[in-house]
Design a protein around this motif. Sequence first.
Motif, PDB file in Angstrom:
ATOM      1  N   MET A  71      13.906  36.960 -46.875  1.00 53.92           N
ATOM      2  CA  MET A  71      12.444  36.962 -47.002  1.00 53.92           C
ATOM      3  C   MET A  71      11.634  35.744 -46.169  1.00 53.92           C
ATOM      4  O   MET A  71      11.948  34.488 -46.316  1.00 53.92           O
ATOM      5  CB  MET A  71      11.898  36.760 -48.574  1.00 53.92           C
ATOM      6  N   THR A  72      10.987  36.016 -45.370  1.00 52.38           N
ATOM      7  CA  THR A  72      10.018  35.164 -44.613  1.00 52.38           C
ATOM      8  C   THR A  72       9.316  34.538 -45.378  1.00 52.38           C
ATOM      9  O   THR A  72       8.331  35.181 -46.253  1.00 52.38           O
ATOM     10  CB  THR A  72       9.373  35.961 -43.311  1.00 52.38           C
ATOM     11  N   LYS A  73       8.974  33.102 -45.290  1.00 48.81           N
ATOM     12  CA  LYS A  73       8.260  32.344 -45.961  1.00 48.81           C
ATOM     13  C   LYS A  73       6.883  31.741 -44.947  1.00 48.81           C
ATOM     14  O   LYS A  73       7.297  31.209 -44.028  1.00 48.81           O
ATOM     15  CB  LYS A  73       8.724  31.068 -46.867  1.00 48.81           C
ATOM     16  N   PHE A  74       5.755  32.382 -45.657  1.00 48.49           N
ATOM     17  CA  PHE A  74       4.561  31.735 -44.571  1.00 48.49           C
ATOM     18  C   PHE A  74       3.770  30.871 -45.702  1.00 48.49           C
ATOM     19  O   PHE A  74       3.572  30.781 -46.683  1.00 48.49           O
ATOM     20  CB  PHE A  74       3.672  32.845 -44.369  1.00 48.49           C
ATOM     21  N   HIS A  75       3.143  29.650 -45.042  1.00 47.29           N
ATOM     22  CA  HIS A  75       2.418  28.838 -45.461  1.00 47.29           C
ATOM     23  C   HIS A  75       1.007  28.945 -44.714  1.00 47.29           C
ATOM     24  O   HIS A  75       1.020  28.802 -43.510  1.00 47.29           O
ATOM     25  CB  HIS A  75       2.891  27.107 -45.252  1.00 47.29           C
ATOM     26  N   LEU A  76       0.053  29.249 -45.284  1.00 46.15           N
ATOM     27  CA  LEU A  76      -1.250  29.530 -44.798  1.00 46.15           C
ATOM     28  C   LEU A  76      -2.461  28.394 -45.230  1.00 46.15           C
ATOM     29  O   LEU A  76      -2.452  28.208 -46.609  1.00 46.15           O
ATOM     30  CB  LEU A  76      -2.048  30.678 -45.172  1.00 46.15           C
ATOM     31  N   TRP A  77      -2.786  27.695 -44.326  1.00 48.12           N
ATOM     32  CA  TRP A  77      -3.777  26.503 -44.982  1.00 48.12           C
ATOM     33  C   TRP A  77      -5.154  26.907 -44.285  1.00 48.12           C
ATOM     34  O   TRP A  77      -5.610  26.845 -43.161  1.00 48.12           O
ATOM     35  CB  TRP A  77      -3.277  25.355 -44.048  1.00 48.12           C
ATOM     36  N   PHE A  78      -6.099  27.264 -45.312  1.00 46.22           N
ATOM     37  CA  PHE A  78      -7.480  27.454 -45.157  1.00 46.22           C
ATOM     38  C   PHE A  78      -8.368  26.282 -45.635  1.00 46.22           C
ATOM     39  O   PHE A  78      -8.131  26.018 -46.729  1.00 46.22           O
ATOM     40  CB  PHE A  78      -7.688  28.703 -45.613  1.00 46.22           C
ATOM     41  N   PRO A  79      -9.517  26.111 -45.185  1.00 48.62           N
ATOM     42  CA  PRO A  79     -10.508  25.419 -45.993  1.00 48.62           C
ATOM     43  C   PRO A  79     -11.082  26.100 -47.254  1.00 48.62           C
ATOM     44  O   PRO A  79     -10.992  25.638 -48.190  1.00 48.62           O
ATOM     45  CB  PRO A  79     -11.957  25.550 -45.085  1.00 48.62           C
ATOM     46  N   ASN A  80     -11.133  27.549 -47.119  1.00 48.80           N
ATOM     47  CA  ASN A  80     -11.521  28.198 -48.494  1.00 48.80           C
ATOM     48  C   ASN A  80     -11.769  29.542 -48.049  1.00 48.80           C
ATOM     49  O   ASN A  80     -12.087  29.934 -46.828  1.00 48.80           O
ATOM     50  CB  ASN A  80     -12.761  27.545 -49.225  1.00 48.80           C
ATOM     51  N   ILE A  81     -11.782  30.466 -49.100  1.00 46.55           N
ATOM     52  CA  ILE A  81     -11.947  31.940 -48.690  1.00 46.55           C
ATOM     53  C   ILE A  81     -12.875  32.815 -49.774  1.00 46.55           C
ATOM     54  O   ILE A  81     -13.355  33.612 -49.567  1.00 46.55           O
ATOM     55  CB  ILE A  81     -10.620  32.551 -48.354  1.00 46.55           C
ATOM     56  N   PHE A  82     -12.930  31.946 -50.860  1.00 41.26           N
ATOM     57  CA  PHE A  82     -13.518  32.713 -52.122  1.00 41.26           C
ATOM     58  C   PHE A  82     -14.886  32.160 -52.214  1.00 41.26           C
ATOM     59  O   PHE A  82     -15.719  33.066 -52.668  1.00 41.26           O
ATOM     60  CB  PHE A  82     -12.716  32.312 -53.362  1.00 41.26           C
ATOM     61  N   GLU A  83     -15.143  30.952 -52.250  1.00 39.68           N
ATOM     62  CA  GLU A  83     -16.461  30.486 -52.878  1.00 39.68           C
ATOM     63  C   GLU A  83     -17.408  29.837 -51.886  1.00 39.68           C
ATOM     64  O   GLU A  83     -18.498  29.415 -52.111  1.00 39.68           O
ATOM     65  CB  GLU A  83     -16.114  29.313 -53.850  1.00 39.68           C
ATOM     66  N   PHE A  84     -17.224  30.168 -50.406  1.00 44.60           N
ATOM     67  CA  PHE A  84     -18.007  30.245 -49.326  1.00 44.60           C
ATOM     68  C   PHE A  84     -17.768  30.939 -48.334  1.00 44.60           C
ATOM     69  O   PHE A  84     -16.349  31.373 -48.028  1.00 44.60           O
ATOM     70  CB  PHE A  84     -17.936  28.605 -48.919  1.00 44.60           C
ATOM     71  N   LYS A  85     -18.684  31.570 -47.650  1.00 45.67           N
ATOM     72  CA  LYS A  85     -18.271  32.790 -46.758  1.00 45.67           C
ATOM     73  C   LYS A  85     -18.875  32.482 -45.542  1.00 45.67           C
ATOM     74  O   LYS A  85     -19.655  33.040 -44.865  1.00 45.67           O
ATOM     75  CB  LYS A  85     -18.922  34.037 -47.094  1.00 45.67           C
ATOM     76  N   GLY A  86     -18.414  31.553 -44.545  1.00 46.77           N
ATOM     77  CA  GLY A  86     -18.652  31.382 -43.266  1.00 46.77           C
ATOM     78  C   GLY A  86     -17.614  31.952 -42.406  1.00 46.77           C
ATOM     79  O   GLY A  86     -16.950  32.629 -42.647  1.00 46.77           O
ATOM     80  N   GLY A  87     -17.918  31.875 -41.064  1.00 42.60           N
ATOM     81  CA  GLY A  87     -17.021  32.492 -40.097  1.00 42.60           C
ATOM     82  C   GLY A  87     -15.594  32.256 -40.417  1.00 42.60           C
ATOM     83  O   GLY A  87     -14.712  33.092 -40.173  1.00 42.60           O
ATOM     84  N   ILE A  88     -15.169  30.973 -40.539  1.00 48.71           N
ATOM     85  CA  ILE A  88     -13.543  30.491 -40.761  1.00 48.71           C
ATOM     86  C   ILE A  88     -13.119  31.141 -41.813  1.00 48.71           C
ATOM     87  O   ILE A  88     -12.009  31.744 -42.006  1.00 48.71           O
ATOM     88  CB  ILE A  88     -13.491  28.857 -40.453  1.00 48.71           C
TER      89      ILE A  88
END
Length: 393
Positions: free
Chosen positions: A1-18
């Motif tokens: 099983m391939t393991k990915f780590h994804l590092w994001f500023p946020n995705i739920f509580e603010f909706k900017g372009g990133i």
Amino acid sequence: MTKFHLWFPNIFEFKGGIQVYSAFLLEALQHLYPQSSYDVFLKHDTRYPSDVTFPDNIRFHCSGKWNLRFRTYLFAFNLFYWGLIQQPDLIITTHLNFIPVAHGLKQLAGIPYWIVAHGVEAWNIQRPELKRALRHADRILAVSNYTRDRLLQEQNLDSDRISLLPNTFDGNRFKIIPKSPNLLQRHGLTPQHKIILTVARLDSSERYKGYDKILYALAQIRNCVPNVHYLLVGSGCDRDRVQRLVNQLHLQNCVTLVGFVPDEMLVDYYNLCDVFAMPSKGEGFGIVYLEALACGKPVLGGDRDGAIDALCHGELGALVNPDDVGQIARALTQILQRAYPNPLFERGELLREKVIDTYGFEKFKATLDNLIQNRFCQQTYVKLSPARKTGSG
């Protein structure tokens, strides 16, 4: 099983372009490789929505509950700690500020990392640790040719390690529908009004989006289109200054500062307008252009930034000098009078079809799949599960 780590500023509580890009990236990966595992690290989200069900192979690590004063350090420690413990096959981060940690993990444990470069955060980089980490990234995903070219001009980078993965949008959500009678009534408008729309965050750091220029252009536009009305959707600390400018220019009767609009209502505002305009000079790409095009609307953008990519060098929209108020006024007047020399502007369904073909989610997934299969896997010999081909789109 391939393991990915994804590092994001946020995705739920603010909706900017990133944030929107990050959410699409997670969705695309999970569709492509449903049997891989995903640890998603979110710097500013306090939690993930309890009313949304995620597959068991996706785990969220939310750091927004930590005091903002210490959050950056604690988040970096968390990334480093779990990176060493779990030894992921690939780290993908959608914000440049996180890559010094990824660089440290690569030096210590040989973990490869990719970085997504959007716009202003990737231009004119001065911090030595960011420049160094950028040079050692296994792949840089630029959202536009404009951002890619700036990185190559400003940094000592290998062009073979920079690939394009443009923004995408939800074509099922943004579509052509009739103008909302309720919104017309709410804003004191009629179907006869010619409506210009901008959707942008009203922040003093984002005046480059060009909403001031449209205000200055309105005096000229009204001479030819007396029933024009400008709707500016968005909130932020720049609102009071914009309202003062509206008053100074005596535009109170033809400008509405709408304020914050929930995501689910944006499609109604796009469909309310006759032209979407954001003559920016600092966009890395501009998802809002795609959303407006998907609603079949003519779009105007600046010819000095990533809007050139989003509007396909003028094929899908009007490109103007964002500092030239006269040029902005003339182009918007022509569009509102249905005289702009682009036949697509009168064919909303075809505009929608073309933007879906060029930037739709299926195209985004196919590009990402190709990048991972042909670049990353060949270099590191990581084997992705054959079951990925059964992932739904």
